[in-house]
Design a protein around this motif. Structure first.
Motif, short mmCIF file in Angstrom:
data_model
loop_
_atom_site.label_atom_id
_atom_site.label_comp_id
_atom_site.label_asym_id
_atom_site.label_seq_id
_atom_site.Cartn_x
_atom_site.Cartn_y
_atom_site.Cartn_z
N ALA A 1 0.84 -1.20 0.00
CA ALA A 1 0.00 0.00 0.00
C ALA A 1 0.87 1.24 0.00
O ALA A 1 2.03 1.22 0.45
N ILE A 2 0.29 2.32 -0.51
CA ILE A 2 0.88 3.65 -0.43
C ILE A 2 -0.05 4.45 0.46
O ILE A 2 -1.19 4.75 0.09
N VAL A 3 0.40 4.76 1.66
CA VAL A 3 -0.45 5.40 2.66
C VAL A 3 -0.11 6.89 2.73
O VAL A 3 1.07 7.27 2.87
N ALA A 4 -1.12 7.73 2.65
CA ALA A 4 -0.93 9.18 2.75
C ALA A 4 -1.33 9.63 4.16
O ALA A 4 -2.47 9.42 4.57
N THR A 5 -0.38 10.26 4.88
CA THR A 5 -0.74 10.80 6.19
C THR A 5 -1.69 11.98 6.05
O THR A 5 -2.46 12.28 6.97
N HIS A 6 -1.64 12.66 4.91
CA HIS A 6 -2.60 13.71 4.56
C HIS A 6 -2.37 14.03 3.09
O HIS A 6 -1.44 13.48 2.48
N ALA A 7 -3.18 14.90 2.53
CA ALA A 7 -3.18 15.06 1.07
C ALA A 7 -2.58 16.37 0.58
O ALA A 7 -2.85 16.77 -0.56
#
Length: 205
Positions: A55-61
């Motif tokens: 997965a590629i997890v974004a802490t915020h956008a």
């Protein structure tokens, strides 16, 4: 876990700032998970190597944390995961490409023998999350908590009282020895930062 430092620009509210980002790669010899695919898909893919990217997890956008995510996803087949409250920010950077899945408070993500718990920590951004890995004694905080204080809240979609509540209730309650691995700059620990909460509140920073 590995840290890859990438360089590029953060853009919001008509401003543009040069930044260096920490990209974290967590996993084992067989599989990995990327936290915040920033700026340079080549450098991140090289760090992942021949492992399966789960997965590629974004802490915020904010753009500087997600601008390499679609390219990395296309190259690896890994899904991009984002908290839905940050979709307005995501759409500003990637209007034609939605994330592949949602993050939710309390959700558990597994990669190799490591489990990461999603903590919804709004304030820097509405859908900001941190990822706590109890077995590793670490928390990946994105731009919610840095060495020296909370993330910035002076721009659109951010709120200072909210980030203070998030830090107080979700992060400073973790074990004091927990290593804080940030979205920019150097690591710190919960124990090093916790005593300074009153100072941050007083200066409203």
């Amino acid at each position: 876990m590995e840290r890859v430092v990438t360089s590029g620009f953060f853009e919001l509210d008509g401003g543009r700032w040069e930044v260096e980002n920490n990209v974290w790669v967590v996993g084992d010899d067989a599989e990995a998970l990327v936290i915040d695919a920033a700026h340079d898909a080549d450098a991140i893919a090289a760090a992942v190597g021949d492992r399966t990217l789960r997965a590629i997890v974004a802490t915020h956008a904010h753009n500087d944390h997600v601008n390499a995510a679609p390219e990395l996803a296309e190259r690896t087949g890994a899904p991009i995961l984002l908290h839905p409250d940050d979709l307005p920010l995501w759409s500003a950077t990637h209007p034609d490409r939605a994330p592949d899945g949602e993050l939710a408070d309390g959700q558990r993500l597994s990669v190799g023998a490591t489990e990461l718990v999603v903590l919804h920590t709004p304030g820097h951004a509405p859908g900001a999350v941190c990822l706590h890995a109890p077995a590793l004694g670490t928390v990946f905080t994105g731009d919610t908590l840095f060495q020296g204080g909370p993330g910035a809240t002076g721009r659109s979609f951010s709120d200072f009282p909210t980030i203070i509540d998030s830090i107080r209730e979700r992060l400073l309650t973790l074990p004091l020895g927990t290593v804080v691995r940030t979205g920019h700059g150097e690591t710190t620990t919960i124990g090093q930062e916790a005593p300074h909460l009153p100072e941050w509140i007083a200066r409203g920073h």
